[in-house]
Design a protein around this motif. Structure first.
Motif, PDB file in Angstrom:
ATOM      1  N   UNK A 150      -8.466 -29.909   2.170  1.00  0.00           N
ATOM      2  CA  UNK A 150      -7.572 -28.944   2.816  1.00  0.00           C
ATOM      3  C   UNK A 150      -6.741 -28.194   1.776  1.00  0.00           C
ATOM      4  N   UNK A 151      -6.272 -28.901   0.754  1.00  0.00           N
ATOM      5  CA  UNK A 151      -5.501 -28.269  -0.312  1.00  0.00           C
ATOM      6  C   UNK A 151      -6.338 -27.237  -1.057  1.00  0.00           C
ATOM      7  N   UNK A 152      -7.555 -27.633  -1.431  1.00  0.00           N
ATOM      8  CA  UNK A 152      -8.429 -26.720  -2.162  1.00  0.00           C
ATOM      9  C   UNK A 152      -8.818 -25.509  -1.318  1.00  0.00           C
ATOM     10  N   UNK A 153      -9.047 -25.721  -0.025  1.00  0.00           N
ATOM     11  CA  UNK A 153      -9.404 -24.614   0.860  1.00  0.00           C
ATOM     12  C   UNK A 153      -8.250 -23.624   0.997  1.00  0.00           C
ATOM     13  N   UNK A 154      -7.033 -24.152   1.206  1.00  0.00           N
ATOM     14  CA  UNK A 154      -5.869 -23.269   1.332  1.00  0.00           C
ATOM     15  C   UNK A 154      -5.629 -22.502   0.039  1.00  0.00           C
ATOM     16  N   UNK A 155      -5.802 -23.171  -1.093  1.00  0.00           N
ATOM     17  CA  UNK A 155      -5.625 -22.493  -2.380  1.00  0.00           C
ATOM     18  C   UNK A 155      -6.668 -21.396  -2.571  1.00  0.00           C
ATOM     19  N   UNK A 156      -7.922 -21.726  -2.307  1.00  0.00           N
ATOM     20  CA  UNK A 156      -8.989 -20.738  -2.483  1.00  0.00           C
ATOM     21  C   UNK A 156      -8.831 -19.531  -1.577  1.00  0.00           C
ATOM     22  N   UNK A 157      -8.535 -19.786  -0.310  1.00  0.00           N
ATOM     23  CA  UNK A 157      -8.368 -18.670   0.617  1.00  0.00           C
ATOM     24  C   UNK A 157      -7.111 -17.863   0.295  1.00  0.00           C
ATOM     25  N   UNK A 158      -6.061 -18.549  -0.159  1.00  0.00           N
ATOM     26  CA  UNK A 158      -4.836 -17.846  -0.550  1.00  0.00           C
ATOM     27  C   UNK A 158      -5.067 -16.938  -1.746  1.00  0.00           C
ATOM     28  N   UNK A 159      -5.835 -17.419  -2.725  1.00  0.00           N
ATOM     29  CA  UNK A 159      -6.152 -16.581  -3.886  1.00  0.00           C
ATOM     30  C   UNK A 159      -7.042 -15.403  -3.494  1.00  0.00           C
ATOM     31  N   UNK A 194      -0.856 -18.910   3.103  1.00  0.00           N
ATOM     32  CA  UNK A 194      -1.805 -19.889   2.577  1.00  0.00           C
ATOM     33  C   UNK A 194      -1.190 -20.735   1.461  1.00  0.00           C
ATOM     34  N   UNK A 195      -0.318 -20.153   0.667  1.00  0.00           N
ATOM     35  CA  UNK A 195       0.345 -20.936  -0.379  1.00  0.00           C
ATOM     36  C   UNK A 195       1.301 -21.957   0.241  1.00  0.00           C
ATOM     37  N   UNK A 196       1.945 -21.590   1.336  1.00  0.00           N
ATOM     38  CA  UNK A 196       2.805 -22.546   2.041  1.00  0.00           C
ATOM     39  C   UNK A 196       1.955 -23.623   2.716  1.00  0.00           C
ATOM     40  N   UNK A 197       0.810 -23.226   3.221  1.00  0.00           N
ATOM     41  CA  UNK A 197      -0.118 -24.192   3.808  1.00  0.00           C
ATOM     42  C   UNK A 197      -0.622 -25.157   2.744  1.00  0.00           C
ATOM     43  N   UNK A 198      -0.868 -24.645   1.555  1.00  0.00           N
ATOM     44  CA  UNK A 198      -1.309 -25.492   0.443  1.00  0.00           C
ATOM     45  C   UNK A 198      -0.258 -26.549   0.119  1.00  0.00           C
ATOM     46  N   UNK A 199       1.016 -26.152   0.106  1.00  0.00           N
ATOM     47  CA  UNK A 199       2.093 -27.102  -0.172  1.00  0.00           C
ATOM     48  C   UNK A 199       2.123 -28.184   0.908  1.00  0.00           C
ATOM     49  N   UNK A 200       1.964 -27.791   2.162  1.00  0.00           N
ATOM     50  CA  UNK A 200       1.939 -28.772   3.251  1.00  0.00           C
ATOM     51  C   UNK A 200       0.746 -29.720   3.103  1.00  0.00           C
ATOM     52  N   UNK A 201      -0.405 -29.176   2.716  1.00  0.00           N
ATOM     53  CA  UNK A 201      -1.592 -30.014   2.533  1.00  0.00           C
ATOM     54  C   UNK A 201      -1.408 -30.979   1.363  1.00  0.00           C
ATOM     55  N   UNK A 202      -0.747 -30.522   0.297  1.00  0.00           N
ATOM     56  CA  UNK A 202      -0.462 -31.420  -0.822  1.00  0.00           C
ATOM     57  C   UNK A 202       0.475 -32.540  -0.393  1.00  0.00           C
ATOM     58  N   UNK A 203       1.481 -32.210   0.406  1.00  0.00           N
ATOM     59  CA  UNK A 203       2.377 -33.238   0.919  1.00  0.00           C
ATOM     60  C   UNK A 203       1.645 -34.244   1.785  1.00  0.00           C
ATOM     61  N   UNK A 204       0.733 -33.743   2.616  1.00  0.00           N
ATOM     62  CA  UNK A 204      -0.082 -34.625   3.446  1.00  0.00           C
ATOM     63  C   UNK A 204      -0.922 -35.559   2.581  1.00  0.00           C
TER      64      UNK A 204
END
Length: 106
Positions: free
Chosen positions: A55-64, A78-88
């Motif tokens: 999920x982290x990698x997907x959010x990062x890739x789509x955000x970029x 997507x960058x905020x979603x990435x942070x949430x996925x990293x926390x998860x």
């Protein structure tokens, strides 16, 4: 306090060999595992961590991708979603550690 004695060849450290500690076995498994076997074992022990990593990698890739295309609002989301996925993922690792330590207690 006594000064240390002379170093004997038996007690010298060899960087090519792992240190031998009496009564300590570095692994619980009798045969060495391949990378694939170890990966599958770790995923079975804690299956939520790879999901969080994906999920982290997907959010990062789509955000970029969105950033490259000029969609700044979606990129920020997507960058905020990435942070949430990293926390998860971190929470999943911590829960897995607690569960594993509770299993190992007699």
């Amino acid at each position: 306090m006594a000064p240390p004695g002379p170093v004997t060849p038996e007690a010298s450290l060899e960087p090519s060999k792992a240190p031998v500690i009496e009564g300590f076995s570095p692994t619980l498994y009798s045969k060495p595992e391949s990378f694939k076997e170890k990966f599958i074992r770790k995923v079975r022990e804690n299956p939520v961590v790879p999901i969080g990593c994906l999920a982290t990698a997907t959010a990062l890739g789509y955000g970029l991708y969105c950033f490259h295309k000029g969609h700044s609002r979606r990129s920020q989301l997507m960058m905020r979603t990435r942070i949430a996925a990293q926390g998860f993922t971190i929470a999943a690792i911590l829960v897995g550690l607690v569960v594993t330590s509770m299993k190992s207690r007699p």
